[in-house]
Scaffold this motif. Structure first.
Motif, PDB file in Angstrom:
ATOM      1  N   THR A  95       0.859  -1.183   0.000  1.00 39.94           N
ATOM      2  CA  THR A  95       0.000   0.000   0.000  1.00 39.94           C
ATOM      3  C   THR A  95       0.901   1.241   0.000  1.00 39.94           C
ATOM      4  O   THR A  95       1.870   1.285   0.764  1.00 39.94           O
ATOM      5  N   LYS A  97       1.237   5.717  -0.453  1.00 42.13           N
ATOM      6  CA  LYS A  97       0.589   7.029  -0.425  1.00 42.13           C
ATOM      7  C   LYS A  97       1.677   8.100  -0.558  1.00 42.13           C
ATOM      8  O   LYS A  97       2.415   8.289   0.405  1.00 42.13           O
ATOM      9  N   PRO A  98       1.873   8.724  -1.680  1.00 38.45           N
ATOM     10  CA  PRO A  98       1.226   8.495  -2.974  1.00 38.45           C
ATOM     11  C   PRO A  98       1.786   7.239  -3.655  1.00 38.45           C
ATOM     12  O   PRO A  98       2.902   6.821  -3.348  1.00 38.45           O
ATOM     13  N   ALA A  99       0.997   6.686  -4.607  1.00 41.02           N
ATOM     14  CA  ALA A  99       1.431   5.459  -5.296  1.00 41.02           C
ATOM     15  C   ALA A  99       1.890   5.791  -6.716  1.00 41.02           C
ATOM     16  O   ALA A  99       1.218   6.535  -7.424  1.00 41.02           O
ATOM     17  N   GLY A 122       3.218   9.261  -8.028  1.00 44.47           N
ATOM     18  CA  GLY A 122       1.875   9.791  -7.763  1.00 44.47           C
ATOM     19  C   GLY A 122       0.844   9.509  -8.850  1.00 44.47           C
ATOM     20  O   GLY A 122      -0.348   9.751  -8.648  1.00 44.47           O
ATOM     21  N   SER A 125      -1.991   7.067  -7.941  1.00 46.37           N
ATOM     22  CA  SER A 125      -2.936   7.711  -7.017  1.00 46.37           C
ATOM     23  C   SER A 125      -3.930   8.536  -7.813  1.00 46.37           C
ATOM     24  O   SER A 125      -5.142   8.513  -7.573  1.00 46.37           O
ATOM     25  N   HIS A 129      -7.753   7.574  -7.963  1.00 43.71           N
ATOM     26  CA  HIS A 129      -8.614   8.382  -7.085  1.00 43.71           C
ATOM     27  C   HIS A 129      -8.713   9.854  -7.484  1.00 43.71           C
ATOM     28  O   HIS A 129      -9.328  10.647  -6.762  1.00 43.71           O
ATOM     29  N   ASP A 131      -6.406  12.062  -7.313  1.00 41.13           N
ATOM     30  CA  ASP A 131      -5.650  12.895  -6.373  1.00 41.13           C
ATOM     31  C   ASP A 131      -4.212  12.338  -6.310  1.00 41.13           C
ATOM     32  O   ASP A 131      -4.015  11.152  -6.012  1.00 41.13           O
ATOM     33  N   ASN A 133      -1.970  12.557  -4.283  1.00 42.10           N
ATOM     34  CA  ASN A 133      -1.448  12.140  -2.973  1.00 42.10           C
ATOM     35  C   ASN A 133      -2.268  11.045  -2.308  1.00 42.10           C
ATOM     36  O   ASN A 133      -2.009  10.684  -1.165  1.00 42.10           O
ATOM     37  N   ALA A 134      -3.282  10.529  -3.017  1.00 43.12           N
ATOM     38  CA  ALA A 134      -4.186   9.545  -2.396  1.00 43.12           C
ATOM     39  C   ALA A 134      -3.479   8.210  -2.139  1.00 43.12           C
ATOM     40  O   ALA A 134      -2.523   7.848  -2.839  1.00 43.12           O
ATOM     41  N   GLU A 135      -3.970   7.511  -1.122  1.00 49.59           N
ATOM     42  CA  GLU A 135      -3.423   6.173  -0.823  1.00 49.59           C
ATOM     43  C   GLU A 135      -4.048   5.153  -1.776  1.00 49.59           C
ATOM     44  O   GLU A 135      -5.233   5.217  -2.064  1.00 49.59           O
ATOM     45  N   VAL A 136      -3.227   4.236  -2.273  1.00 48.56           N
ATOM     46  CA  VAL A 136      -3.764   3.155  -3.115  1.00 48.56           C
ATOM     47  C   VAL A 136      -3.485   1.833  -2.400  1.00 48.56           C
ATOM     48  O   VAL A 136      -2.351   1.554  -1.995  1.00 48.56           O
TER      49      VAL A 136
END
Ligand code: HEM
Length: 282
Positions: A95, A97-99, A122, A125, A129, A131, A133-136
């Motif tokens: 997992t 963030k960012p991915a 990033g 991400s 999503h 974004d 910076n979103a977590e994937v």
């Protein structure tokens, strides 16, 4: 208790139906345009083939330009509905963030790592999503016995997106030449690229189905029934498989023979050629 209508119009139907319809126009459009481009290069019935090329190329190029938009909608949808598939598509074992988005690379399923990939920070991400910076969610958050085959899903996704990007470039080049009011007939190099593109749409289409179906494993009904539990214990089932394979193989041979006959009839139905130096693209 299964409700067939609810199953048919499940949450995935719209994004998948949209993506598949565009895939059908793109693949068929490029295949047909490529065959006509070949005939133009061979200087056979150029008048007829150029008109036909333009019709097919319009469907192919518009489809190819819309496909990444539809693919982006699908990816965001997959991130919500089937996070394990998204993680397998991008071989995201951990997992993040960012991915990052991985382009290419060789997957080592035993060591759970990807080597030699190009990373775009990033970008996954954003793709999943909207974004940067979103977590994937990675495969580390999914029980081991619910992991899809990662390498196949990742390679199939790379093939689909790689071909999709190539077809977008080809479409942009085609529209640029039309916009400059230049004749495609004079651009032998462009016609050759269209010939090269004949099978590409179908390869992307098959790769797409591999992503969808291999990426959903081990489930046949997501989260409810495993594929292994759905295998029928009925004896002799292999015979119906052979029968259907034989029927589809015969139908394919008939279609190929009919198409071949149709193509052979062109010179007798249409004759004449156009002077490539004077023809303007319209
Ligand atoms: C260019 C960028 C592309 C992106 C980002 C993209 C994305 C995706 C994603 C995320 C899926 C999985 C959908 C799911 O399992 O629900 C998928 C499936 C699929 N893709 Fe693509 N794709 C692209 C290009 C193409 C092209 C060029 C073709 C064929 C001409 C294609 C044909 C398919 C097919 C047939 C499927 C399976 C049916 C479906 O799930 O809709 N894709 N694609």
């Amino acid at each position: 208790n299964i409700d067939p209508m609810a199953a048919m119009f499940n949450k995935a139907w719209f994004t998948q139906a949209l993506h598949m319809c565009l895939a059908a126009f793109t693949a068929t459009g490029f295949a047909v345009a490529g065959v006509h481009a070949l005939m133009i290069l061979r200087k056979q019935n150029q008048d007829f083939h150029y008109k036909a090329f333009k019709i097919a190329a319009v469907f192919a190029t518009i489809g190819a330009l819309l496909q990444p938009i539809s693919g982006d909608i699908s990816a965001k949808d997959v991130a919500q509905r089937q996070p394990a598939k998204l993680a397998a598509m991008e071989a995201l074992y951990k997992t993040e963030k960012p991915a990052p988005l991985l382009i290419g690379g060789i997957v080592n399923e035993k060591k759970k790592e990807v080597n030699y990939a190009i990373e775009i920070p990033g970008a996954l991400s954003f793709l999943a999503h909207g974004d940067f910076n979103a977590e994937v969610k990675g495969l580390d958050q999914i029980p081991e016995d619910e992991h899809p085959p990662v390498a196949i899903t990742h390679y199939a996704f790379q093939i689909m997106v790689g071909i999709g990007s190539f077809l977008v470039l080809l479409s942009l080049m085609y529209f640029f030449i039309l916009w400059r009011n230049k004749s495609v007939l004079n651009k032998r190099w462009l016609l050759k690229i269209f010939v090269f593109a004949i099978p590409l749409g179908y390869i992307a289409l098959e790769a797409g189905w591999v992503v969808t179906e291999v990426g959903r494993q081990p489930w046949i009904i997501y989260g409810i029934m495993r594929t292994k539990d759905a295998v029928t214990p009925m004896p002799g089932i292999a015979w119906s498989f052979y029968l259907f394979t034989a029927i589809y193989a015969s139908l394919s041979i008939i279609v190929i023979a009919l198409l071949y006959r149709q193509i052979k009839m062109v010179p007798t139905l249409y004759s004449g050629s156009i002077d490539s130096s004077t023809t303007k693209a319209d």
